[in-house]
Design a protein around this motif. Structure first.
Motif, PDB file in Angstrom:
ATOM      1  N   ASN A 110       0.463  61.696 -11.438  1.00  0.00           N
ATOM      2  CA  ASN A 110       0.117  60.331 -11.068  1.00  0.00           C
ATOM      3  C   ASN A 110       0.954  59.278 -11.773  1.00  0.00           C
ATOM      4  O   ASN A 110       0.771  58.099 -11.521  1.00  0.00           O
ATOM      5  N   SER A 111       1.840  59.672 -12.664  1.00  0.00           N
ATOM      6  CA  SER A 111       2.647  58.682 -13.366  1.00  0.00           C
ATOM      7  C   SER A 111       4.029  59.259 -13.612  1.00  0.00           C
ATOM      8  O   SER A 111       4.271  60.436 -13.431  1.00  0.00           O
ATOM      9  N   TYR A 123       5.702  53.946 -14.401  1.00  0.00           N
ATOM     10  CA  TYR A 123       4.891  53.613 -13.234  1.00  0.00           C
ATOM     11  C   TYR A 123       3.777  54.635 -13.057  1.00  0.00           C
ATOM     12  O   TYR A 123       3.751  55.665 -13.700  1.00  0.00           O
ATOM     13  N   GLU A 124       2.858  54.289 -12.167  1.00  0.00           N
ATOM     14  CA  GLU A 124       1.837  55.227 -11.713  1.00  0.00           C
ATOM     15  C   GLU A 124       1.754  55.099 -10.202  1.00  0.00           C
ATOM     16  O   GLU A 124       2.098  54.077  -9.629  1.00  0.00           O
ATOM     17  N   TRP A 125       1.323  56.159  -9.543  1.00  0.00           N
ATOM     18  CA  TRP A 125       1.163  56.133  -8.099  1.00  0.00           C
ATOM     19  C   TRP A 125      -0.208  55.566  -7.753  1.00  0.00           C
ATOM     20  O   TRP A 125      -1.200  55.940  -8.339  1.00  0.00           O
ATOM     21  N   GLU A 151      -2.634  54.295  -4.154  1.00  0.00           N
ATOM     22  CA  GLU A 151      -2.737  54.367  -2.700  1.00  0.00           C
ATOM     23  C   GLU A 151      -3.304  53.060  -2.175  1.00  0.00           C
ATOM     24  O   GLU A 151      -4.335  52.597  -2.635  1.00  0.00           O
ATOM     25  N   ARG A 193       1.174  55.838  -0.384  1.00  0.00           N
ATOM     26  CA  ARG A 193       1.362  55.863  -1.836  1.00  0.00           C
ATOM     27  C   ARG A 193       2.511  54.937  -2.222  1.00  0.00           C
ATOM     28  O   ARG A 193       3.569  54.959  -1.623  1.00  0.00           O
ATOM     29  N   TYR A 194       2.274  54.104  -3.227  1.00  0.00           N
ATOM     30  CA  TYR A 194       3.273  53.189  -3.758  1.00  0.00           C
ATOM     31  C   TYR A 194       3.353  53.375  -5.267  1.00  0.00           C
ATOM     32  O   TYR A 194       2.385  53.765  -5.915  1.00  0.00           O
ATOM     33  N   LYS A 195       4.514  53.023  -5.821  1.00  0.00           N
ATOM     34  CA  LYS A 195       4.667  53.033  -7.273  1.00  0.00           C
ATOM     35  C   LYS A 195       4.186  51.697  -7.820  1.00  0.00           C
ATOM     36  O   LYS A 195       4.577  50.639  -7.341  1.00  0.00           O
TER      37      LYS A 195
END
Length: 91
Positions: free
Chosen positions: A51-52, A60-62, A64, A76-78
């Motif tokens: 997730n990161s 960053y982390e992912w 939604e 999904r975006y950063k």
């Protein structure tokens, strides 16, 4: 109520460690508990790493978010922790 707790312990040991119910009952409680704690730690670290991350723009982390084209779907975006270096200002 204690029977339910014992049943959950047997099921968790079976699912996480692959031990049969008889193997679990014949083994040391302290050893199985330590193995389950290690299993949980590894799963949390695995989840955290999925997730990161980090790239040229920073950490960053992912996340939604709903899709603009189809609100029923997610994309999904950063999500960057610090975007200060990416923003240019004329000061």
């Amino acid at each position: 109520m204690a029977g339910l707790s014992q049943a959950r312990f047997l099921v968790n040991a079976h699912e996480a460690l692959g031990l049969t119910y008889n193997e679990t009952l014949e083994s040391s409680y302290a050893l199985i508990e330590a193995m389950l704690q290690e299993y949980i730690y590894i799963q949390r670290e695995k989840e955290r790493s999925m997730n990161s991350g980090s790239d040229d723009n920073g950490d960053y982390e992912w996340v939604e978010l709903p899709s603009f084209d189809d609100p029923g779907k997610t994309i999904r975006y950063k999500k960057y922790y610090d975007v200060g270096g990416a923003i240019k200002s004329d000061e």
